[in-house]
Scaffold this motif. Structure first.
Motif, short mmCIF file in Angstrom:
data_model
loop_
_atom_site.label_atom_id
_atom_site.label_comp_id
_atom_site.label_asym_id
_atom_site.label_seq_id
_atom_site.Cartn_x
_atom_site.Cartn_y
_atom_site.Cartn_z
N LYS A 20 28.64 26.24 -18.08
CA LYS A 20 28.65 27.64 -18.50
C LYS A 20 30.02 27.95 -19.06
O LYS A 20 31.04 27.54 -18.50
N VAL A 21 30.06 28.68 -20.18
CA VAL A 21 31.33 29.09 -20.78
C VAL A 21 31.88 30.23 -19.95
O VAL A 21 31.23 31.27 -19.79
N ILE A 22 33.10 30.04 -19.40
CA ILE A 22 33.68 31.04 -18.49
C ILE A 22 34.91 31.71 -19.08
O ILE A 22 35.55 32.52 -18.41
N GLU A 23 35.24 31.41 -20.33
CA GLU A 23 36.42 31.99 -20.96
C GLU A 23 36.00 32.86 -22.15
O GLU A 23 35.23 32.43 -23.00
N MET A 24 36.51 34.08 -22.20
CA MET A 24 36.24 34.97 -23.33
C MET A 24 37.23 34.70 -24.45
O MET A 24 38.33 34.22 -24.21
N GLY A 25 36.84 35.02 -25.66
CA GLY A 25 37.75 34.97 -26.78
C GLY A 25 37.97 33.60 -27.38
O GLY A 25 38.88 33.42 -28.17
N THR A 26 37.16 32.61 -27.01
CA THR A 26 37.35 31.28 -27.58
C THR A 26 36.67 31.14 -28.93
O THR A 26 37.08 30.31 -29.74
N HIS A 27 35.64 31.92 -29.18
CA HIS A 27 34.89 31.87 -30.44
C HIS A 27 34.51 33.30 -30.84
O HIS A 27 34.49 34.20 -30.02
N ASN A 28 34.19 33.45 -32.12
CA ASN A 28 33.74 34.74 -32.62
C ASN A 28 32.44 34.53 -33.39
O ASN A 28 32.46 33.86 -34.41
N PRO A 29 31.31 35.04 -32.90
CA PRO A 29 31.15 35.89 -31.73
C PRO A 29 31.36 35.10 -30.43
O PRO A 29 31.26 33.88 -30.42
N THR A 30 31.62 35.83 -29.37
CA THR A 30 31.92 35.19 -28.09
C THR A 30 30.77 34.33 -27.59
O THR A 30 29.60 34.62 -27.86
N GLN A 31 31.11 33.28 -26.90
CA GLN A 31 30.11 32.42 -26.26
C GLN A 31 30.19 32.55 -24.74
O GLN A 31 29.55 31.80 -24.01
N TYR A 32 30.96 33.54 -24.29
CA TYR A 32 31.13 33.78 -22.85
C TYR A 32 29.77 33.93 -22.17
O TYR A 32 28.92 34.71 -22.62
N GLY A 33 29.56 33.17 -21.11
CA GLY A 33 28.31 33.25 -20.35
C GLY A 33 27.21 32.35 -20.88
O GLY A 33 26.17 32.20 -20.23
N ASN A 34 27.41 31.73 -22.05
CA ASN A 34 26.39 30.84 -22.62
C ASN A 34 26.38 29.50 -21.88
O ASN A 34 27.39 29.08 -21.31
N TYR A 35 25.23 28.86 -21.89
CA TYR A 35 25.09 27.54 -21.29
C TYR A 35 25.17 26.48 -22.37
O TYR A 35 24.60 26.64 -23.46
N VAL A 36 25.92 25.41 -22.06
CA VAL A 36 26.13 24.34 -23.01
C VAL A 36 25.92 23.00 -22.32
O VAL A 36 26.06 22.89 -21.10
N ILE A 37 25.58 22.00 -23.11
CA ILE A 37 25.47 20.63 -22.60
C ILE A 37 26.57 19.81 -23.25
O ILE A 37 26.82 19.94 -24.45
#
Length: 64
Positions: A8-25
């Motif tokens: 799970k992405v736990i850092e805000m502001g890494t991408h625009n639009p934010t991916q905060y809270g998204n699940y990734v593999i």
């Protein structure tokens, strides 16, 4: 962390639009971007359906 882990992405502001809270593999560790402290990962984001890069510190393992 290793290839195939669900995170799970736990850092805000890494991408625009934010991916905060998204699940990734985790797909691949990017050796050229590795530092002593953190690794850069190529990931597949289930929300956007695209591949992105994230520092290991921006991710939290959900399932190994």
């Amino acid at each position: 962390m290793q290839v195939g882990d669900l995170c799970k992405v736990i850092e805000m502001g890494t991408h625009n639009p934010t991916q905060y809270g998204n699940y990734v593999i985790l797909l691949q560790c990017c050796k050229n971007w590795e530092t002593r402290t953190f690794k850069m990962w190529l990931v597949h984001n289930y929300t956007t359906g695209k591949e992105h890069h994230h520092w290991e510190s921006d991710l939290e393992a959900v399932c190994k």
